[in-house]
Design a protein around this motif. Structure first.
Motif, PDB file in Angstrom:
ATOM      1  N   THR A 155      12.068   1.502   4.583  1.00 22.26           N
ATOM      2  CA  THR A 155      12.211   0.462   3.566  1.00 22.26           C
ATOM      3  C   THR A 155      11.834  -0.898   4.135  1.00 22.26           C
ATOM      4  OG1 THR A 155      14.528   0.006   4.111  1.00 22.26           O
ATOM      5  CG2 THR A 155      14.122   1.730   2.503  1.00 22.26           C
ATOM      6  N   ALA A 156      11.740  -1.861   3.229  1.00 24.48           N
ATOM      7  CA  ALA A 156      11.498  -3.254   3.597  1.00 24.48           C
ATOM      8  C   ALA A 156      12.752  -4.060   3.286  1.00 24.48           C
ATOM      9  CB  ALA A 156      10.306  -3.817   2.833  1.00 24.48           C
ATOM     10  N   ALA A 163       5.990  -0.599   4.448  1.00 22.78           N
ATOM     11  CA  ALA A 163       5.177   0.391   5.161  1.00 22.78           C
ATOM     12  C   ALA A 163       5.275   1.785   4.555  1.00 22.78           C
ATOM     13  CB  ALA A 163       5.599   0.457   6.627  1.00 22.78           C
ATOM     14  N   THR A 164       4.171   2.512   4.659  1.00 29.93           N
ATOM     15  CA  THR A 164       4.127   3.957   4.457  1.00 29.93           C
ATOM     16  C   THR A 164       3.803   4.599   5.801  1.00 29.93           C
ATOM     17  OG1 THR A 164       3.378   3.788   2.155  1.00 29.93           O
ATOM     18  CG2 THR A 164       2.970   5.862   3.287  1.00 29.93           C
ATOM     19  N   VAL A 165       4.561   5.606   6.183  1.00 27.63           N
ATOM     20  CA  VAL A 165       4.310   6.350   7.414  1.00 27.63           C
ATOM     21  C   VAL A 165       3.449   7.557   7.056  1.00 27.63           C
ATOM     22  CG1 VAL A 165       5.380   7.737   9.230  1.00 27.63           C
ATOM     23  CG2 VAL A 165       6.419   5.562   8.527  1.00 27.63           C
ATOM     24  N   VAL A 166       2.361   7.769   7.803  1.00 19.23           N
ATOM     25  CA  VAL A 166       1.420   8.836   7.462  1.00 19.23           C
ATOM     26  C   VAL A 166       0.894   9.486   8.734  1.00 19.23           C
ATOM     27  CG1 VAL A 166      -0.545   7.231   7.343  1.00 19.23           C
ATOM     28  CG2 VAL A 166      -0.647   9.396   6.096  1.00 19.23           C
ATOM     29  N   GLU A 167       0.681  10.790   8.675  1.00 20.61           N
ATOM     30  CA  GLU A 167       0.128  11.534   9.798  1.00 20.61           C
ATOM     31  C   GLU A 167      -1.383  11.378   9.845  1.00 20.61           C
ATOM     32  OE1 GLU A 167       0.325  16.063  11.730  1.00 20.61           O
ATOM     33  OE2 GLU A 167       0.837  15.721   9.612  1.00 20.61           O
ATOM     34  N   MET A 213      10.140  -7.366   6.857  1.00 20.82           N
ATOM     35  CA  MET A 213      10.197  -6.450   7.996  1.00 20.82           C
ATOM     36  C   MET A 213      10.301  -5.010   7.502  1.00 20.82           C
ATOM     37  SD  MET A 213      14.072  -7.327   9.315  1.00 20.82           S
ATOM     38  CE  MET A 213      14.016  -9.044   8.766  1.00 20.82           C
ATOM     39  N   VAL A 214      10.095  -4.077   8.417  1.00 16.34           N
ATOM     40  CA  VAL A 214      10.190  -2.642   8.147  1.00 16.34           C
ATOM     41  C   VAL A 214      11.375  -2.084   8.904  1.00 16.34           C
ATOM     42  CG1 VAL A 214       9.036  -0.406   8.352  1.00 16.34           C
ATOM     43  CG2 VAL A 214       7.683  -2.460   7.859  1.00 16.34           C
ATOM     44  N   ILE A 215      12.221  -1.324   8.193  1.00 21.39           N
ATOM     45  CA  ILE A 215      13.340  -0.646   8.834  1.00 21.39           C
ATOM     46  C   ILE A 215      13.316   0.830   8.431  1.00 21.39           C
ATOM     47  CG2 ILE A 215      14.736  -2.734   8.871  1.00 21.39           C
ATOM     48  CD1 ILE A 215      16.404  -1.513   6.564  1.00 21.39           C
ATOM     49  N   PRO A 235       0.817  -1.209   0.000  1.00 23.58           N
ATOM     50  CA  PRO A 235       0.000   0.000   0.000  1.00 23.58           C
ATOM     51  C   PRO A 235       0.857   1.268   0.000  1.00 23.58           C
ATOM     52  CG  PRO A 235       0.035  -0.978   2.194  1.00 23.58           C
ATOM     53  CD  PRO A 235       0.681  -1.958   1.268  1.00 23.58           C
ATOM     54  N   THR A 236       0.447   2.249  -0.799  1.00 16.65           N
ATOM     55  CA  THR A 236       1.048   3.572  -0.798  1.00 16.65           C
ATOM     56  C   THR A 236      -0.049   4.567  -0.465  1.00 16.65           C
ATOM     57  OG1 THR A 236       2.105   5.287  -2.159  1.00 16.65           O
ATOM     58  CG2 THR A 236       0.804   3.641  -3.314  1.00 16.65           C
ATOM     59  N   VAL A 237       0.182   5.409   0.528  1.00 18.25           N
ATOM     60  CA  VAL A 237      -0.860   6.279   1.082  1.00 18.25           C
ATOM     61  C   VAL A 237      -0.456   7.739   0.912  1.00 18.25           C
ATOM     62  CG1 VAL A 237      -2.250   6.825   3.107  1.00 18.25           C
ATOM     63  CG2 VAL A 237      -1.397   4.498   2.783  1.00 18.25           C
ATOM     64  N   LEU A 238      -1.396   8.552   0.461  1.00 17.21           N
ATOM     65  CA  LEU A 238      -1.196   9.988   0.306  1.00 17.21           C
ATOM     66  C   LEU A 238      -2.174  10.728   1.203  1.00 17.21           C
ATOM     67  CD1 LEU A 238      -0.170  12.573  -1.167  1.00 17.21           C
ATOM     68  CD2 LEU A 238      -1.974  12.153  -2.870  1.00 17.21           C
TER      69      LEU A 238
END
Length: 542
Positions: A241-242, A291-295, A254-256, A72-75
């Motif tokens: 990144t993965a 992962a995508t990190v999002v507020e 995993m996510v790093i 998933p990519t989140v905007l």
């Protein structure tokens, strides 16, 4: 168009994405017990009994989007969130999803109709008021390149793909550097500068970061640094990144994270690596990563990533949401803990509609949101034509093994579907559970014969002579055990098919391809199959 006008327009679009339940289809909650020894997972009943993440009490239960929605990519776009994911061989593809609270999601429209071969992890972003999707694709099945499409409105129309000629690369991640220039990071982890319009390169591909390395004795698939996603917060750029491989052992993916004050580095490894990783087979979600990190709406922070469901790899990689927190030293870490349990929803968001009905009376075009062709030829959509009360699909190939079936992604552990098939001319048609051309099960009907497809092979000993022009077919998948029934009198009486099939092994770790097991309908031979009255309902656990 104002933000409010656009939101109102989306509500209209999204409201049209759902159909009422077909007559006779009872709603049934998918309240399924977790694998042995695990806590009970209980989802809120959604449309047609499909599981819904929002529990209605201020909490949610993963997945936020059930079924195969990987990478998933989140905007975040003001108060709106948009998401898309790898669509692989499905066309129309790259469906855009919309949410206002990160928990309740509903599809808007597909962004890509022109076949580009298999589509892997993309990046959705916005720059100078324009939306972009950067797409790794292999039109010939071998040579990878990065393409771009753009739109002035998220619901489209989207441009035709532009080949950026970044060969041999996958998993693009867009970022604007401290110099104001645009860059793509790709697997490796490497980077390349883009032109100001984002539709061409303006430099050479170069090494960007040597990812953090896990201990040698960890059980992983392979190192595979991929899926770079970047954000800027304060004085730092953060690179998420993965590593560890997308599938294989459940503990691999995993996510790093790393950070730098410059897009050009040097990059500092996060002391909390890995931020997300499945520790063992007893966990409810396997191979968690990308992962995508999002507020969030109220300023809290979240990670959106994918994972396989314990015992149900056949559903593909589903979309998960986990809370995170920023630490005093400017790093972050995941705080979700046991994802088999409900978690508090993001604060400040407005809950909207979630999901959509899969039942279809074929009165209008639902291609790209519900229905997709698998690996179609460039003119494949011409095979399909809506008529009054039905959808006609011209034959392709001679059997499911070389046809281009119409497919529908499902997200429940157990479910039942029905559809009526009318054979026109020397057509062959049938209902399948379809992974790809080497992995499927189903029933097929010709004008004079009923065929059985078990694990991508026809079983001649199961052939039955039966004159057929119209047939209604029912398929139930109860915890990976598939049962077929069929009726030649429009559902008044049903014949139980004599072979049940267990399908828990039809997934990537056996057949490759990173796909999922979908409902499929095929049309083959020299004729046309007309589809009518498709019905779906989720089933309770056995």
């Amino acid at each position: 168009m104002s933000k409010q006008s656009r939101r109102d327009a989306f509500k209209t679009l999204l409201a049209g994405a759902s159909l009422p339940l077909a007559p006779g289809m009872a709603r049934a909650a998918d309240r399924a017990a977790a694998p042995a020894g695990k806590p009970l997972q209980q989802w809120r009943q959604g449309v047609e009994g499909q599981r819904r993440a929002d529990l209605g009490d201020g909490s949610y239960l993963n997945p936020i989007i059930a079924g195969d929605h990987p990478d998933p990519t989140v905007l975040k776009d003001g108060k709106d969130y948009y998401l898309t994911y790898s669509s692989f061989y499905s066309y129309p593809g790259l469906v855009i999803w919309h949410s206002t609270d990160l928990v309740n999601w509903q599809p808007v429209a597909p962004a890509l109709s022109k076949p580009l071969g298999t589509i892997w992890a993309v990046d959705l972003c916005k720059h100078d008021g324009r939306y972009f999707i950067y797409i790794p694709a292999a039109p010939d099945g071998n040579a990878w390149s990065i393409y771009a499409i753009w739109a002035d409105r998220i619901e489209g129309p989207w441009s035709d793909p532009v080949d950026l000629k970044i060969s041999g690369c996958i998993d693009p991640g867009h970022v604007v550097g401290e110099d104001g220039r645009r860059y793509l990071f790709v697997n490796g982890i490497r980077k390349i500068r883009l032109s100001d319009d984002g539709l061409a390169t303006d430099g050479q591909l170069e090494k960007a970061y040597q990812p953090w390395r896990y201990p040698d004795d960890w059980v992983v698939e392979n190192f595979a640094p991929e899926g770079p996603k970047l954000l800027r917060r304060g004085k730092y750029f953060y690179l998420v990144t993965a590593v560890g491989g997308t599938a294989g052992p459940v503990t691999g993916h995993m996510v790093i994270a790393a950070r730098s004050t410059s897009i050009h580095g040097p990059w500092e490894h996060c002391p909390h690596n890995p931020l997300v990783r499945t520790a063992g087979t007893g966990e409810p979600w396997w191979s968690r990563g990308h992962a995508t990190v999002v507020e969030g709406p109220a300023g809290d922070w979240w990670m959106v990533y994918h994972g396989y469901e314990n015992g149900f790899r056949t559903l593909g990689r589903q979309t998960l949401l986990e809370p995170m927190e920023w630490t005093e030293d400017g790093w972050f870490r995941a705080t979700g803990g046991d994802l088999s349990r409900p978690l508090p929803k993001p604060k400040g968001g407005k809950a909207g509609p979630a999901g959509y009905a899969l039942s279809d009376d074929f009165s209008r075009n639902r291609f790209g949101v519900q229905w997709c062709f698998h690996d179609p030829a460039p003119d494949e959509m011409r095979r399909a034509r809506y008529v009054e009360g039905g959808l006609r699909i011209a034959g392709s190939g001679s059997s499911p093994a070389d046809s281009r079936p119409l497919t529908c992604t499902v997200g429940d552990r157990s479910y039942e579907v029905e559809v009526s098939l009318q054979l026109i001319g020397q057509a062959e048609g049938g209902l399948l559970l379809f992974y790809h051309h080497k992995a499927y099960v189903g029933l097929g009907f010709t004008p004079d014969t009923i065929k059985t497809w078990q694990y991508a092979e026809e079983q001649p000993w199961m052939r039955a002579a039966r004159a057929t022009s119209t047939v209604r077919v029912r398929m139930s998948n109860q915890d990976n055990v598939v049962t077929f029934r069929y009726s030649h009198d429009d559902g008044k009486t049903w014949v139980l098919h004599g072979l049940r099939m267990e399908v828990s092994g039809l997934h990537h770790n056996v057949f490759g391809g990173f796909l999922s097991l979908k409902v499929g309908i095929y049309s083959a031979g020299k004729g046309t199959v007309e589809l009518r009255d498709f019905r779906y309902r989720a089933l309770a656990a056995s």
